[in-house]
Design a protein around this motif. Structure first.
Motif, short mmCIF file in Angstrom:
data_model
loop_
_atom_site.label_atom_id
_atom_site.label_comp_id
_atom_site.label_asym_id
_atom_site.label_seq_id
_atom_site.Cartn_x
_atom_site.Cartn_y
_atom_site.Cartn_z
N SER A 87 0.83 -1.21 0.00
CA SER A 87 0.00 0.00 0.00
C SER A 87 0.87 1.26 0.00
O SER A 87 0.66 2.18 -0.80
N THR A 101 2.82 1.74 -3.23
CA THR A 101 2.00 2.23 -4.34
C THR A 101 1.98 3.76 -4.37
O THR A 101 2.06 4.37 -5.43
N LEU A 151 -2.44 -8.55 -1.35
CA LEU A 151 -2.70 -7.70 -2.51
C LEU A 151 -4.15 -7.22 -2.52
O LEU A 151 -4.43 -6.06 -2.85
N ALA A 152 -5.07 -8.10 -2.19
CA ALA A 152 -6.47 -7.69 -2.13
C ALA A 152 -6.67 -6.61 -1.07
O ALA A 152 -7.37 -5.60 -1.31
N TRP A 167 -5.07 -3.31 -2.33
CA TRP A 167 -5.89 -2.63 -3.35
C TRP A 167 -7.00 -1.80 -2.69
O TRP A 167 -7.21 -0.63 -3.03
N GLY A 168 -7.69 -2.40 -1.73
CA GLY A 168 -8.73 -1.65 -1.04
C GLY A 168 -8.18 -0.51 -0.19
O GLY A 168 -8.75 0.58 -0.16
N VAL A 174 -5.36 1.23 -0.65
CA VAL A 174 -4.86 2.33 -1.49
C VAL A 174 -6.00 3.24 -1.92
O VAL A 174 -5.92 4.47 -1.82
N HIS A 175 -7.09 2.66 -2.39
CA HIS A 175 -8.21 3.49 -2.85
C HIS A 175 -8.91 4.17 -1.68
O HIS A 175 -9.40 5.30 -1.82
N GLY A 195 -2.47 3.46 -8.71
CA GLY A 195 -2.88 2.09 -8.95
C GLY A 195 -1.68 1.19 -9.08
O GLY A 195 -0.52 1.62 -8.94
N PHE A 196 -1.92 -0.08 -9.37
CA PHE A 196 -0.85 -1.06 -9.51
C PHE A 196 -0.31 -1.02 -10.94
O PHE A 196 -1.07 -0.97 -11.90
#
Length: 557
Positions: free
Chosen positions: A106, A109, A404-405, A408-409, A411-412, A433-434
Motif C-alpha cells: 500500500s 504504491t 494484494l487484495a 488494493w482496497g 490504497v483506494h 494504482g498497480f
C-alpha cells in the motif's frame, strides 16, 4: 504442444503402462505353466526372470520426464494436508504475513505514484524548475522583466518558459463558474514535449497582444464542460468578459503538478504589476541542453542574477538563482514523508516474517521425528529442504494473494481521504494504482518473506539431527535450537523497538503540528474564497468589494 498433452494425460498413460507390464507378466506365467510348471512355481520363476514390476513401472515413467514435476505436485498436496491439520497455525501465519505485505505494498504504491513513476513529459530528466532565491525565500517567483533578461542571457537552456496560477470566470448559458487557470508563455507545452489529442497547443505567436486570445482545455475539462465534443476546436468561450478561442485539448494523462489547472491560457498581455520588475508572480520551467548539467545551469543563472543585482540594485538586491530538477520541485515536500512511511512498512513486514519464522521453527521441532523417518527411508537433505521450501512458498503465495487484495482496497480508501484542495497540488495521486513497478516490488518482498520463512526450519535439517531425532523422537530439543530461537526473538524485538520509536516520533511531530499556537481561537471560524477579477481591476473597487463583504458578514453573524 505435445509436452502439454503428455502432462495432462500422464495418469492415463501410467495406467496403460501398468496394465501392459502386468499383461506381460501374466503371459510369462501362462507360458511356464504350458511347459509343465505348477501355478506357484510358474509365478515365482516369472517374477524372478521378469524383475521388480514396481521398479520397472517407475523407470518407465521416467522416460516421459515428469518425475520432478510429479514430486513437486506431491509435495504441494502434502503441504496442503499439513496446513489443514493445523488450522490455527495456518490462519495465524497467513494473517501475519498478509498484514505485512498489504501494508508495505500500500505504501509503496503511493511512493511509486509520487517518486518513481516518470512524469508524463518528453525526456523529463532534462526538465528543471527555475526560481529566484533570497535568504528568506529560497524558491521565489520572479518578475517578467527578469524572465526576459534570463531568457536572453542564458546559454544552458534549450527553452525557458514561465507560468503562474490564476482564476477566471467562465460565462455560459448555464451561468458563471470560477475555474482554476494556468497562464503560461507561448512555448510552455513545447518545452514539456506534450502532444494534443485534438487541435494544437500554444506557440510563441499566441503570446502577443496582437493575436486573438486562445485557450487549451485539459482532458477532464473537455469531458466535463463540453461533453468531449470533437468539434470543440475553434469554438469561442467567454472568460472574464473576454472571448477566447479553443485551439486544442491536452491528453488524458497530462498533469502539471505545481498547478492542476482547469484551463490553460497564454500570458498574452501584461498588467501594470507584471510590467514592474519588483512584481514577481511567475515561476520558471526550462529544458536543459543535452550537454548541460543542473549544476552548470545553476552557475550560469547565478551569474545572470549577480549581473541583474548590479544593474537594478533597488528591485534585485539580494536576488540569486536556484535551479532544481523539475521532479524534485514536484515532490519535494512529500518525498521524506513517503520514504519514512515506506521504511516503517518494510520494518513491519520484517517483523511479520520473523514472527512466522518463529512459528515455523517451533513447528519444525515438532516434526523432527517425521523428518528423521523420511531421511532413514532414503530422502536426501535436498529433498527434505525442498519440502520445507514448498510449504513456505505456498504459505507466502496465499499471504500475497490476501495482502494484494487488502492493499488494493487500502490504497483506494486512503486516496479517497485526500482532500480535493490538497489533491490538486498532487495530481499524481489521482491515477494511483498497480503497475509493473508495484508488481516487481511485490515479487521482491515475496522473495524476502520466502527466504526468512524458509531459513528457520531448514536450519534444523542435518544428518546428525535426523539421526538424533530418530533415536530420541521429540523427547528433547537441542541447545542449538534454543539458541536459534532466542536469536530470532532478539531480532524481532530490535525491529519492533525501531518501528515503535519511529512511530512515536511521527506521532509526537503530528501532535505538535495540531497544537501549534495560532494566537487566535480557530473555533467556529470559516474561510471564504471569492474570485472577483472582472470589474475589480482597480484598488478602489477591490477595497469597496472588501467593505461590502465585511458588512454582509456582520449582518449574518
Amino acid at each position: 504442444m505435445r509436452w502439454l498433452e503428455q502432462l495432462f494425460a500422464r495418469r492415463r498413460r501410467y495406467s496403460e503402462l501398468s496394465q501392459s507390464i502386468h499383461e506381460h507378466l501374466e503371459e510369462k506365467i501362462a507360458d511356464l505353466m504350458d511347459r509343465g510348471m505348477t501355478p506357484q512355481e510358474a509365478e515365482r520363476t516369472a517374477r524372478r526372470e521378469f524383475g521388480n514390476a514396481t521398479l520397472i513401472e517407475q523407470r518407465s515413467r521416467e522416460v516421459w520426464q515428469w518425475p520432478t514435476l510429479e514430486s513437486i505436485l506431491a509435495d504441494l498436496r502434502f503441504a496442503l494436508r499439513q496446513f489443514r491439520k493445523a488450522p490455527g497455525f495456518t490462519l495465524t501465519a497467513l494473517l501475519v504475513v498478509a498484514l505485512g505485505i498489504g501494508a508495505s505494498v500500500s505504501i509503496f504504491t503511493f511512493v511509486n505514484a509520487a517518486l518513481l513513476k516518470p512524469l508524463p513529459y518528453q525526456d523529463p530528466s532534462r526538465l528543471v524548475a527555475v526560481f529566484e532565491s533570497t535568504t528568506s525565500c529560497p524558491e521565489c517567483s520572479f518578475s517578467y522583466p527578469d524572465y526576459q533578461d534570463w531568457k536572453r542571457g542564458n546559454s544552458v537552456f534549450r527553452s525557458f518558459e514561465i507560468w503562474e496560477d490564476d482564476a477566471y470566470l467562465l460565462r455560459s448559458s448555464s451561468g458563471v463558474e470560477s475555474l482554476r487557470v494556468g497562464r503560461v508563455s507561448g512555448g510552455f507545452f513545447q518545452t514539456l514535449g506534450v502532444t494534443p489529442v485534438l487541435g494544437r497547443l500554444f506557440s510563441s505567436a499566441d503570446d502577443t497582444p496582437a493575436e486573438p486570445r486562445t485557450v487549451v482545455l485539459p482532458y477532464a475539462t473537455w469531458q466535463r464542460l463540453f461533453g468531449g465534443r470533437a468539434d470543440i476546436v475553434g469554438e469561442s468561450i467567454t472568460l472574464d468578459n473576454n472571448a477566447y478561442t479553443v485551439i486544442g485539448v491536452l491528453p488524458r494523462n497530462f498533469q502539471f503538478a505545481p498547478r492542476a489547472a482547469e484551463l490553460w491560457v497564454t500570458i498574452h498581455d501584461l498588467g501594470s504589476c507584471e510590467r514592474d520588475r519588483s512584481c514577481r508572480p511567475f515561476y520558471g520551467l526550462a529544458r536543459l541542453k543535452d550537454d548541460v548539467s543542473v549544476s552548470a545551469a545553476l552557475a550560469d543563472t547565478s551569474a545572470i542574477g549577480a549581473q541583474l543585482q548590479k544593474q537594478y540594485p533597488q528591485s534585485n538586491h539580494g536576488q540569486g538563482a536556484l535551479v532544481t530538477p523539475f521532479s524534485d520541485s514536484v515532490t519535494g515536500d512529500i518525498r521524506p514523508i513517503l520514504l519514512i512511511l515506506l521504511a516503517g512498512s518494510v520494518l513491519l513486514l520484517l517483523i511479520a516474517c520473523v514472527n512466522v519464522a518463529s512459528l515455523l521453527l517451533v513447528r519444525a521441532e515438532s516434526r523432527r521425528r517425521e523428518m528423521a523417518v523420511r531421511g532413514a527411508l532414503g530422502a536426501s537433505l535436498a529433498r527434505l529442504t525442498r519440502q520445507l521450501v514448498i510449504e513456505a512458498a505456498l504459505l507466502v503465495a496465499l499471504s500475497v494473494s490476501f495482502g494484494l487484495a487488502a492493499a488494493w482496497g487500502t490504497v483506494h480508501f486512503l486516496a479517497a481521504l485526500i482532500p480535493g484542495r490538497v489533491l490538486r497540488g498532487m495530481p499524481f495521486f489521482q491515477t494511483i494504482g498497480f503497475d509493473h513497478r508495484v508488481l516487481f516490488f511485490v515479487a521482491a518482498v515475496s522473495l524476502v518473506a520466502l527466504a526468512v520463512c524458509t531459513a528457520a526450519p531448514a536450519s534444523r535439517l542435518s544428518i546428525t539431527d535426523l539421526l538424533a531425532g530418530l533415536a530420541n523422537g521429540a523427547r528433547s530439543s537441542s541447545s542449538a535450537w534454543r539458541r536459534f530461537g532466542s536469536n530470532l526473538v532478539v531480532v524481532e524485538l530490535a525491529l519492533a523497538i525501531v518501528l515503535l520509536a519511529a512511530a512515536g516520533l511521527l506521532g509526537k511531530s503530528f501532535y505538535r503540528i495540531l497544537h501549534v499556537e495560532l494566537n487566535f481561537n480557530p473555533a467556529h471560524l470559516a474561510t471564504l474564497e471569492i474570485d472577483a477579477n472582472t470589474g475589480y481591476d482597480t484598488a478602489a473597487r477591490q477595497l469597496a468589494l472588501s467593505h461590502s463583504l465585511m458588512e454582509i458578514g456582520r449582518a449574518h453573524v
